[in-house]
Design an enzyme around this catalytic site. Sequence first.
Site, mmCIF file in Angstrom:
data_model
loop_
_atom_site.group_PDB
_atom_site.id
_atom_site.type_symbol
_atom_site.label_atom_id
_atom_site.label_comp_id
_atom_site.label_asym_id
_atom_site.label_seq_id
_atom_site.Cartn_x
_atom_site.Cartn_y
_atom_site.Cartn_z
ATOM 1 N N THR A 128 35.930 51.504 43.052
ATOM 2 C CA THR A 128 37.069 50.585 43.158
ATOM 3 C C THR A 128 37.792 50.651 44.501
ATOM 4 O O THR A 128 38.729 49.888 44.727
ATOM 5 C CB THR A 128 38.095 50.889 42.049
ATOM 6 O OG1 THR A 128 38.490 52.270 42.143
ATOM 7 C CG2 THR A 128 37.500 50.620 40.678
ATOM 8 N N LYS A 138 24.165 44.834 42.681
ATOM 9 C CA LYS A 138 24.618 45.762 41.652
ATOM 10 C C LYS A 138 24.996 44.976 40.400
ATOM 11 O O LYS A 138 25.942 44.194 40.404
ATOM 12 C CB LYS A 138 25.825 46.560 42.161
ATOM 13 C CG LYS A 138 26.459 47.495 41.140
ATOM 14 C CD LYS A 138 27.652 48.198 41.754
ATOM 15 C CE LYS A 138 28.424 49.046 40.758
ATOM 16 N NZ LYS A 138 29.612 49.681 41.373
ATOM 17 N N GLY A 193 39.574 52.753 62.213
ATOM 18 C CA GLY A 193 38.499 51.813 61.910
ATOM 19 C C GLY A 193 37.982 52.050 60.502
ATOM 20 O O GLY A 193 38.735 52.015 59.543
ATOM 21 N N PRO A 227 28.616 46.720 32.075
ATOM 22 C CA PRO A 227 28.161 45.512 32.767
ATOM 23 C C PRO A 227 29.279 44.835 33.536
ATOM 24 O O PRO A 227 30.461 45.132 33.353
ATOM 25 C CB PRO A 227 27.712 44.622 31.603
ATOM 26 C CG PRO A 227 28.685 44.974 30.512
ATOM 27 C CD PRO A 227 28.954 46.459 30.675
ATOM 28 N N SER A 246 39.307 56.213 66.811
ATOM 29 C CA SER A 246 38.879 57.392 67.545
ATOM 30 C C SER A 246 37.369 57.469 67.595
ATOM 31 O O SER A 246 36.682 57.173 66.611
ATOM 32 C CB SER A 246 39.435 58.653 66.878
ATOM 33 O OG SER A 246 38.869 59.815 67.446
#
Length: 503
Positions: A347, A80, A14, A100, A41
Amino acid sequence: MKNTIPKSILIVGGGTAGWMAANILLHAWHAHEVQITLIESADIGIIGVGEGSTPALRKFFSYLKVAEKEWMPACNATYKAGIQFSGWAAENAYKNYFHPFYSQHDIEHSQYFFHNVNLRRHGVDCVTKPDEYFLTAELARQHKDPAPLDRKLTNQIEYGYHFDSVLLGKFLRDRAKSFGLIHIVGNVSDVLLTHDGAIASVNTTDNKLNADFYIDCTGFAGLLINKALQEPIRTFKENLFNDSAVTIATDSDEKILPSLTLSTALPHGWAWKIPLTNRFGNGYVYSSDFISSDQAEIELRNHLGDKAKDKSARHLKMRVGRVENHWKANCLAVGLSQGFIEPLEATALAIVQSTLENFVDRFDHPITPNTIREFNSYINSLIDGIRDYIVTHYFLNTRNDTDYWKACREQVKLPDALQELLDAWDSGGDFMQTLFSQKREKIYKPESWFCILAGMGRFSTLNDQSSKRNLAAPEKIALLNNRIFSEKMFIDHKEYLNRLSQP
């Protein structure tokens, strides 16, 4: 392998990666009656401790047709505008600079930035701090929300998110189950292979699970791709030294809610500060070759001060590197099982998303061995390109306070493509041409490369024409325009989130 969409898919594991996989596959192939099952699990926790994203996550939710109002309050999420880097360079650079998210509004003003940075590369004194040119930098400075009030302008502004990874996983789990996903809780006992090396079944103590295709989201354990299919990890240890992290959550008691991620260099690595609506996520990423886990926790607590008093710490180990074959036989590795760089530019989820989206797209045509080779080559290029950008942060540091920072400059092995880029920059050559020839602009835009190289002070000495060619006036105009735009279209970050959470 059949040249058709698999009729049954088993996702093993998961976490955020597994539940992103479930949602993307359900959405893409709902009309094809694909049976999708996920087993996880109950004994293995989620790595996430508060997470950040790139703007790619906006496209993920847009693809699923999930509105921000639906998922953000459920995940204590915030916006963000970018990342503030502090303390990475001690000499010949700014004490901090902002990376930015580039948007359409920046097209005109960024030309001043490119122009001045190129002049500075040739020894002309210009203000080259990235913060002065980009809209999201100004929004972050004013603690404003990067999502415009006029939602018609949303696509003109790039921004990412901060969120609680555990809550995001639960949100995506519940959504996937509502769309027909079969959810099984259990521990994998063994994985059986066919005579030709594909996966035949994934077994638990209670079930034998068969599928046409398998998705490995088992994290660093790599139960399918690494252990069963024997696909090795290609380490990035010679490029990136960090392999550990310690995290401490602190209370959110400030009146101002930042709309940025803060990345602060510490003696043996760097610390993140991620604002959520209910707390701050904090962590220290470091190399165990230079500092122990106990020492790292002490350094993080000293950095956080009284806010960390009586707060528990969590220690993590990171496996930095990637597999060569993300798609192998009838298995696709997604998330930490396929590889990990480090959380510096947030990332990880973008790689998960790109892997899954490209996997789905390949089924627009018959699947051949060449299809799989091209897919793996593309994902490797993506991960290696991100790695090179991350390495740049460390290699350009000018700190001399510890052996760690000196080693990041003097002992790191620069990838060939990165060395070529830095040579083009340092020589005053056509940096853009080199960037485009490597096709690296598809991973990190030129604006990002100029921001890090200028922000970290990668410049030659000034020449005697300095005082005659300073272009400060256009920079001030750009900053003024950004402020005017932000005041009209954007509001306080906390206020915006309060509105978003209202019924």
